[in-house]
Design a protein around this motif. Structure first.
Motif, PDB file in Angstrom:
ATOM      1  N   UNK A  52       0.832  -1.205   0.000  1.00 58.59           N
ATOM      2  CA  UNK A  52       0.000   0.000   0.000  1.00 58.59           C
ATOM      3  C   UNK A  52       0.864   1.252   0.000  1.00 58.59           C
ATOM      4  N   UNK A  53       1.945   1.249   0.785  1.00 56.08           N
ATOM      5  CA  UNK A  53       2.857   2.400   0.807  1.00 56.08           C
ATOM      6  C   UNK A  53       3.473   2.621  -0.569  1.00 56.08           C
ATOM      7  N   UNK A  54       3.858   1.526  -1.236  1.00 51.86           N
ATOM      8  CA  UNK A  54       4.444   1.650  -2.567  1.00 51.86           C
ATOM      9  C   UNK A  54       3.439   2.232  -3.546  1.00 51.86           C
ATOM     10  N   UNK A  55       2.204   1.742  -3.520  1.00 54.20           N
ATOM     11  CA  UNK A  55       1.179   2.237  -4.446  1.00 54.20           C
ATOM     12  C   UNK A  55       0.887   3.711  -4.216  1.00 54.20           C
ATOM     13  N   UNK A  56       0.961   4.136  -2.958  1.00 54.42           N
ATOM     14  CA  UNK A  56       0.678   5.540  -2.636  1.00 54.42           C
ATOM     15  C   UNK A  56       1.734   6.487  -3.190  1.00 54.42           C
ATOM     16  N   UNK A  57       2.892   5.957  -3.588  1.00 55.63           N
ATOM     17  CA  UNK A  57       3.960   6.814  -4.099  1.00 55.63           C
ATOM     18  C   UNK A  57       3.770   7.170  -5.574  1.00 55.63           C
ATOM     19  N   UNK A  58       2.773   6.592  -6.229  1.00 49.76           N
ATOM     20  CA  UNK A  58       2.501   6.878  -7.633  1.00 49.76           C
ATOM     21  C   UNK A  58       1.517   8.043  -7.757  1.00 49.76           C
ATOM     22  N   UNK A  59       1.538   8.736  -8.877  1.00 49.58           N
ATOM     23  CA  UNK A  59       0.536   9.789  -9.096  1.00 49.58           C
ATOM     24  C   UNK A  59      -0.875   9.220  -9.041  1.00 49.58           C
ATOM     25  N   UNK A  60      -1.823  10.020  -8.620  1.00 50.61           N
ATOM     26  CA  UNK A  60      -3.210   9.576  -8.483  1.00 50.61           C
ATOM     27  C   UNK A  60      -3.728   8.987  -9.793  1.00 50.61           C
ATOM     28  N   UNK A  61      -4.403   7.850  -9.655  1.00 52.25           N
ATOM     29  CA  UNK A  61      -5.051   7.240 -10.801  1.00 52.25           C
ATOM     30  C   UNK A  61      -4.172   6.368 -11.657  1.00 52.25           C
ATOM     31  N   UNK A  62      -2.887   6.252 -11.305  1.00 48.13           N
ATOM     32  CA  UNK A  62      -1.975   5.492 -12.153  1.00 48.13           C
ATOM     33  C   UNK A  62      -1.634   4.122 -11.591  1.00 48.13           C
ATOM     34  N   UNK A  63      -1.918   3.867 -10.309  1.00 39.05           N
ATOM     35  CA  UNK A  63      -1.491   2.601  -9.700  1.00 39.05           C
ATOM     36  C   UNK A  63      -2.558   2.047  -8.770  1.00 39.05           C
ATOM     37  N   UNK A  64      -2.746   0.740  -8.839  1.00 43.95           N
ATOM     38  CA  UNK A  64      -3.573   0.023  -7.884  1.00 43.95           C
ATOM     39  C   UNK A  64      -2.748  -1.140  -7.348  1.00 43.95           C
ATOM     40  N   UNK A  65      -3.205  -1.747  -6.254  1.00 41.07           N
ATOM     41  CA  UNK A  65      -2.446  -2.863  -5.689  1.00 41.07           C
ATOM     42  C   UNK A  65      -3.394  -3.934  -5.181  1.00 41.07           C
ATOM     43  N   UNK A  66      -2.900  -5.166  -5.194  1.00 42.96           N
ATOM     44  CA  UNK A  66      -3.632  -6.302  -4.633  1.00 42.96           C
ATOM     45  C   UNK A  66      -2.612  -7.158  -3.901  1.00 42.96           C
ATOM     46  N   UNK A  72      -0.782 -18.477  -4.958  1.00 37.52           N
ATOM     47  CA  UNK A  72      -2.160 -18.735  -4.586  1.00 37.52           C
ATOM     48  C   UNK A  72      -3.078 -18.480  -5.785  1.00 37.52           C
ATOM     49  N   UNK A  73      -3.759 -19.503  -6.321  1.00 35.88           N
ATOM     50  CA  UNK A  73      -4.639 -19.300  -7.476  1.00 35.88           C
ATOM     51  C   UNK A  73      -5.736 -18.268  -7.214  1.00 35.88           C
ATOM     52  N   UNK A  74      -6.259 -18.239  -5.990  1.00 30.24           N
ATOM     53  CA  UNK A  74      -7.282 -17.264  -5.649  1.00 30.24           C
ATOM     54  C   UNK A  74      -6.773 -15.839  -5.747  1.00 30.24           C
ATOM     55  N   UNK A  75      -5.528 -15.633  -5.319  1.00 27.71           N
ATOM     56  CA  UNK A  75      -4.923 -14.294  -5.429  1.00 27.71           C
ATOM     57  C   UNK A  75      -4.771 -13.896  -6.884  1.00 27.71           C
ATOM     58  N   UNK A  76      -4.293 -14.806  -7.711  1.00 28.11           N
ATOM     59  CA  UNK A  76      -4.126 -14.480  -9.127  1.00 28.11           C
ATOM     60  C   UNK A  76      -5.458 -14.117  -9.772  1.00 28.11           C
ATOM     61  N   UNK A  77      -6.507 -14.877  -9.436  1.00 26.76           N
ATOM     62  CA  UNK A  77      -7.831 -14.578  -9.985  1.00 26.76           C
ATOM     63  C   UNK A  77      -8.320 -13.209  -9.528  1.00 26.76           C
ATOM     64  N   UNK A  78      -8.085 -12.891  -8.256  1.00 27.72           N
ATOM     65  CA  UNK A  78      -8.498 -11.588  -7.732  1.00 27.72           C
ATOM     66  C   UNK A  78      -7.775 -10.453  -8.451  1.00 27.72           C
ATOM     67  N   UNK A  79      -6.483 -10.648  -8.710  1.00 28.96           N
ATOM     68  CA  UNK A  79      -5.709  -9.620  -9.414  1.00 28.96           C
ATOM     69  C   UNK A  79      -6.288  -9.369 -10.808  1.00 28.96           C
ATOM     70  N   UNK A  80      -6.572 -10.434 -11.534  1.00 31.27           N
ATOM     71  CA  UNK A  80      -7.097 -10.274 -12.895  1.00 31.27           C
ATOM     72  C   UNK A  80      -8.462  -9.589 -12.886  1.00 31.27           C
TER      73      UNK A  80
END
Length: 261
Positions: A52-66, A72-80
């Motif tokens: 979350x700290x890393x994502x917050x360092x990007x300009x608004x609207x340019x980065x999201x994080x999961x 974990x297959x569930x994590x990969x599915x959530x990311x997609x």
């Protein structure tokens, strides 16, 4: 190393990139470079707080994080699903997530740790690529997607103490070639193979002896995350439109000088 002068702020405009293992080090540098060249990015890693700290360092609207486990297959599915919902599609997949939990000669290697290395470093990379390819809403193949795998020079020559890690990176290099052959012309697949880069992940290889380690390199220094990020940006862009199945060695000349990884 400051690569600001080398950044093309429009080269990846309109593109969306997913970078795994990107809360710090090489992965975060890659994400920042792709964003600086115009891409929107999704970054993943296991621990939510630093991510979350890393994502917050990007300009608004340019980065999201999961956050989640790369294997974990569930994590990969959530990311997609998250990328599809937030950005509508995926153009660039950077498989950077990797581990090295074992050290020592292969003859005494704990096989449980070895299996974990294969699971994350090799099968995990394949699984992320499969997840991107098969998610219809992302349109990865239709958008002429690009995959960049982060390998290592340890996949090219034996490396004392981290032999199993090198074996998984050798497999990753061959996986890159095989996927390139199978997925062309719709998807290009390439890899980068760094030598020692100054990150927390690699600190045991140089901490307290950086000058001594760097002396083996013709360019007389260790790599930086930005060195790797620039090469990945090239593979992610149309500047490499006729390049697939290749592994670019990023080693400051180490292998050319006969050095050990």
């Amino acid at each position: 190393m400051d690569n600001d002068n080398a950044v093309n702020a429009h080269r990846l405009a309109g593109k969306t990139a997913l970078i795994t293992g990107a809360s710090r080090g090489i992965g975060l540098a890659i994400a920042r470079r792709l964003a600086a060249e115009g891409a929107r990015v999704c970054i993943t890693a296991r621990k939510p707080e630093p991510l979350a700290d890393a994502a917050a360092s990007f300009p608004d609207g340019t980065a999201i994080f999961v956050a989640g486990r790369s294997d974990d297959p569930g994590h990969r599915a959530e990311v997609m699903e998250t990328i599809a919902g937030e950005f509508g599609g995926l153009d660039i997949l950077v498989n950077n997530a990797g581990i090295n939990p074992v050290y020592g000669p292969l003859i005494d290697l704990d096989l449980t740790g070895a299996r974990k290395l294969v699971e994350v470093n090799v099968l995990g990379t394949l699984a992320w690529t499969q997840a991107a390819y098969h998610h219809e809403a992302l349109g990865f193949a239709a958008r002429r997607g690009v995959v960049v795998n982060v390998a290592s020079v340890t996949g090219l020559i034996p490396s004392e103490g981290i032999g199993m890690y090198g074996i998984t990176k050798a497999a990753l290099i061959h996986l890159t070639r095989t996927l390139a052959a199978e997925l062309g012309p719709d998807i290009r697949v390439n890899a980068v193979a760094p030598a020692v880069v100054k990150t927390q992940f690699a600190r045991v290889l140089y901490e307290g002896k950086e000058e001594e380690v760097a002396a083996a390199y013709p360019l007389a220094r260790l790599g930086t995350p930005d060195d790797i990020a620039g090469a990945v940006a090239y593979f992610a862009s149309d500047d490499s439109a006729w390049v697939t199945g290749q592994t670019l060695v990023l080693d400051g000349g180490l292998l050319s000088a006969g050095g050990a990884a």
